[in-house]
Design a protein around this motif. Structure first.
Motif, mmCIF file in Angstrom:
data_model
loop_
_atom_site.group_PDB
_atom_site.id
_atom_site.type_symbol
_atom_site.label_atom_id
_atom_site.label_comp_id
_atom_site.label_asym_id
_atom_site.label_seq_id
_atom_site.Cartn_x
_atom_site.Cartn_y
_atom_site.Cartn_z
ATOM 1 N N LEU A 113 0.888 1.910 9.466
ATOM 2 C CA LEU A 113 0.592 3.306 9.410
ATOM 3 C C LEU A 113 0.907 3.638 7.795
ATOM 4 O O LEU A 113 0.442 4.340 7.455
ATOM 5 C CB LEU A 113 1.970 4.260 10.214
ATOM 6 N N ILE A 114 1.990 3.197 7.329
ATOM 7 C CA ILE A 114 2.175 3.248 5.860
ATOM 8 C C ILE A 114 1.135 2.547 5.132
ATOM 9 O O ILE A 114 0.492 3.284 3.977
ATOM 10 C CB ILE A 114 3.506 2.413 5.491
ATOM 11 N N GLY A 115 0.554 1.217 5.314
ATOM 12 C CA GLY A 115 -0.428 0.725 4.760
ATOM 13 C C GLY A 115 -1.884 1.613 4.619
ATOM 14 O O GLY A 115 -2.421 1.716 3.511
ATOM 15 N N ILE A 116 -2.187 2.109 5.857
ATOM 16 C CA ILE A 116 -3.589 2.810 5.790
ATOM 17 C C ILE A 116 -3.573 4.122 5.100
ATOM 18 O O ILE A 116 -4.237 4.569 4.520
ATOM 19 C CB ILE A 116 -4.070 3.011 7.270
ATOM 20 N N SER A 119 -3.731 3.216 1.436
ATOM 21 C CA SER A 119 -4.983 2.981 1.153
ATOM 22 C C SER A 119 -5.704 4.344 1.215
ATOM 23 O O SER A 119 -6.816 4.390 0.239
ATOM 24 C CB SER A 119 -5.585 2.028 2.225
ATOM 25 N N THR A 120 -5.544 5.342 2.022
ATOM 26 C CA THR A 120 -6.468 6.441 2.016
ATOM 27 C C THR A 120 -6.066 7.032 0.780
ATOM 28 O O THR A 120 -7.080 7.764 0.209
ATOM 29 C CB THR A 120 -5.815 7.285 3.409
ATOM 30 N N PHE A 121 -4.927 7.127 0.290
ATOM 31 C CA PHE A 121 -4.533 7.977 -0.713
ATOM 32 C C PHE A 121 -5.208 7.467 -2.138
ATOM 33 O O PHE A 121 -5.764 8.113 -2.722
ATOM 34 C CB PHE A 121 -2.818 7.835 -1.049
ATOM 35 N N TRP A 122 -5.356 6.061 -2.143
ATOM 36 C CA TRP A 122 -5.716 5.311 -3.228
ATOM 37 C C TRP A 122 -7.354 5.605 -3.183
ATOM 38 O O TRP A 122 -7.741 5.733 -4.319
ATOM 39 C CB TRP A 122 -5.305 3.929 -3.151
ATOM 40 N N PHE A 145 -14.984 7.260 2.574
ATOM 41 C CA PHE A 145 -14.124 6.045 3.101
ATOM 42 C C PHE A 145 -12.597 6.626 3.442
ATOM 43 O O PHE A 145 -12.097 6.147 4.483
ATOM 44 C CB PHE A 145 -14.107 5.170 2.069
ATOM 45 N N ALA A 146 -12.236 7.609 2.480
ATOM 46 C CA ALA A 146 -11.018 7.885 2.709
ATOM 47 C C ALA A 146 -11.051 8.817 3.964
ATOM 48 O O ALA A 146 -9.841 8.925 4.752
ATOM 49 C CB ALA A 146 -10.602 8.983 1.629
ATOM 50 N N ALA A 147 -11.968 9.601 4.419
ATOM 51 C CA ALA A 147 -11.827 10.352 5.738
ATOM 52 C C ALA A 147 -12.130 9.537 6.801
ATOM 53 O O ALA A 147 -11.244 9.726 7.715
ATOM 54 C CB ALA A 147 -13.064 11.240 5.712
ATOM 55 N N LEU A 152 -8.730 6.685 11.349
ATOM 56 C CA LEU A 152 -8.147 5.457 11.692
ATOM 57 C C LEU A 152 -6.422 5.708 11.796
ATOM 58 O O LEU A 152 -5.867 4.930 12.591
ATOM 59 C CB LEU A 152 -8.640 4.215 10.914
ATOM 60 N N TRP A 153 -5.906 6.208 10.666
ATOM 61 C CA TRP A 153 -4.652 6.634 10.731
ATOM 62 C C TRP A 153 -4.153 7.538 11.801
ATOM 63 O O TRP A 153 -3.125 7.165 12.454
ATOM 64 C CB TRP A 153 -4.247 7.267 9.317
ATOM 65 N N VAL A 154 -4.905 8.346 12.074
ATOM 66 C CA VAL A 154 -4.743 9.272 13.246
ATOM 67 C C VAL A 154 -4.656 8.438 14.631
ATOM 68 O O VAL A 154 -3.840 8.638 15.409
ATOM 69 C CB VAL A 154 -5.812 10.506 13.491
#
Length: 178
Positions: A113-116, A119-122, A145-147, A152-154
């Motif tokens: 969860l933290i990793g994704i 990655s989304t923030f980046w 890609f962030a969306a 995937l995070w959800v």
């Protein structure tokens, strides 16, 4: 029994929850597929970085005149060593996710969860940089890609919440199956 801190529980109530991962996979199967995809992606990052760093001279010769890495100020070593770090990081957190989703242990899903999320923030940061560099096609790709990563995070948060419920009450029927 595992329990989330009160701040995390309050945050979890505000996050949307999905029933199926990727629209038709069971949450445990979806968690397993997400982790396998993360492992494959991490190894692809590692392989690409090692290939470029091993053949750095050939890579530099193939750069075009207007390529962003073809500046004297840019350091290709830093770019690909950081990519190697990202690949290694994704392999590790995806292995945790794989173990957590198969063994039904919520605390092993948390590093993913933290990793994704990072990655989304980046991806959003890189997309914003590309907006200011006037490369709108690349910026749009980063934002899309962030969306996708946010979705995937959800999915991973939904799996985490399901597994927390199973750990708190093992006799309760769950939405997830093995």
């Amino acid at each position: 029994m595992a329990s989330s801190p009160a701040a995390i529980q309050k945050f979890e109530r505000n996050v949307p929850r999905v029933t199926y991962c990727c629209f038709f996979f069971d949450m445990n199967v979806g968690g397993t597929l997400l982790s396998l995809f993360g492992i494959i992606t991490g190894f692809a990052y590692l392989a690409r970085s090692l290939h470029v760093l091993y053949n750095i001279h050939a890579f530099e010769m193939g750069l075009g005149e207007d390529d962003a890495l073809n500046n004297e100020d840019d350091n290709i070593w830093v770019v690909y060593i950081s990519t190697m770090f990202v690949g290694f990081f994704f392999v590790i957190v995806s292995i945790f996710m794989l173990y957590g989703s198969t063994k039904r242990m919520a605390h092993h899903v948390f590093p993913y969860l933290i990793g994704i999320l990072l990655s989304t923030f980046w991806s959003i940061v890189l997309g914003t940089i590309e907006v200011f560099d006037s490369d709108m096609d690349l910026a749009l790709g980063y934002f899309i890609f962030a969306a996708f990563q946010f979705y995937l995070w959800v999915c991973a948060v939904s799996l985490y919440r399901d597994l927390i419920e199973v750990e708190q009450n093992p006799n309760k029927p769950t939405r997830t199956t093995v």
